[in-house]
Design a protein around this motif. Structure first.
Motif, short mmCIF file in Angstrom:
data_model
loop_
_atom_site.label_atom_id
_atom_site.label_comp_id
_atom_site.label_asym_id
_atom_site.label_seq_id
_atom_site.Cartn_x
_atom_site.Cartn_y
_atom_site.Cartn_z
N ASP A 135 -19.65 55.35 -56.22
CA ASP A 135 -20.70 55.71 -55.28
C ASP A 135 -21.07 54.53 -54.37
N LYS A 136 -21.06 53.35 -54.95
CA LYS A 136 -21.48 52.16 -54.20
C LYS A 136 -20.32 51.18 -54.16
N GLN A 137 -20.03 50.65 -52.98
CA GLN A 137 -18.95 49.67 -52.85
C GLN A 137 -19.53 48.27 -53.04
N THR A 138 -18.81 47.43 -53.79
CA THR A 138 -19.32 46.09 -54.12
C THR A 138 -18.47 44.99 -53.50
N LEU A 139 -17.84 45.25 -52.36
CA LEU A 139 -17.03 44.23 -51.71
C LEU A 139 -17.92 43.30 -50.91
N ILE A 140 -17.58 42.01 -50.96
CA ILE A 140 -18.31 41.03 -50.14
C ILE A 140 -17.32 40.32 -49.24
N ASN A 141 -17.81 39.73 -48.19
CA ASN A 141 -16.94 39.01 -47.27
C ASN A 141 -16.37 37.76 -47.94
N PRO A 142 -15.11 37.41 -47.64
CA PRO A 142 -14.54 36.20 -48.23
C PRO A 142 -15.18 34.95 -47.62
N GLY A 143 -15.08 33.85 -48.34
CA GLY A 143 -15.62 32.59 -47.84
C GLY A 143 -14.84 32.09 -46.65
N LEU A 144 -15.49 31.34 -45.79
CA LEU A 144 -14.83 30.82 -44.60
C LEU A 144 -13.90 29.70 -44.98
N SER A 145 -12.74 29.64 -44.34
CA SER A 145 -11.79 28.57 -44.63
C SER A 145 -11.91 27.50 -43.56
#
Length: 124
Positions: free
Chosen positions: A41-51
Motif C-alpha cells: 500500500d505504501k512505497q518506502t523508496l528514498i532518493n539515493p545519496g548524492l555522489s
C-alpha cells in the motif's frame, strides 16, 4: 417479432446467471495475481545519496606548525644534501646550489647562438 425479442431477452438473462463474469482488472492487479504477490500500500523508496563529482577537491585542512605533533614532524621528508626538514629539497637547497658548477644546459644558454645557421656536430 415481439415474442422472439422476449425469448432472446430470457436467454440472455439466463446466460448472465449461469456464467460468472470476471471483474475487470488493471495491469497491476493482473501482474500481482500472476506473481502471487500483493502490491504494498505504501512505497518506502528514498532518493539515493548524492555522489561527489571528479575533482571536487580535498576537504582536509592544512595544520599550522603549532598543531603538528612531533611524530608527524619526524615523518616529514628531509633534504638529501643538508639533511634539514626546513621546507626545501636537494634541488632547492642553498648548500647544493653554492657547491655545484653550472650544468651543460646553463653553459649552452650562456653562449650566443648564430641566427639562421645550425652548428654541425661533425669532426673536422
Amino acid at each position: 417479432m415481439a415474442i422472439y425479442k422476449d425469448k432472446l431477452k430470457e436467454l440472455l438473462d439466463q446466460a448472465v446467471i449461469d456464467i460468472p463474469t470476471v471483474p475487470k482488472l488493471n495491469g497491476k492487479a493482473v501482474m500481482s495475481s500472476m506473481l502471487g504477490v500483493k502490491e504494498p500500500d505504501k512505497q518506502t523508496l528514498i532518493n539515493p545519496g548524492l555522489s561527489k563529482t571528479k575533482g571536487s577537491g580535498c576537504f582536509s585542512r592544512f595544520k599550522p606548525i603549532a598543531e603538528v605533533t612531533a611524530e608527524e614532524l619526524s615523518k616529514r621528508r628531509t633534504c638529501g644534501v643538508c639533511g634539514q626538514k626546513a621546507g626545501h629539497n636537494s634541488r632547492t637547497c642553498g648548500m647544493a646550489l653554492a657547491e655545484t658548477p653550472p650544468s651543460k644546459k646553463q653553459k649552452q644558454q650562456d653562449q650566443p647562438k648564430r641566427a639562421g645557421l645550425r652548428q654541425s656536430t661533425r669532426k673536422k
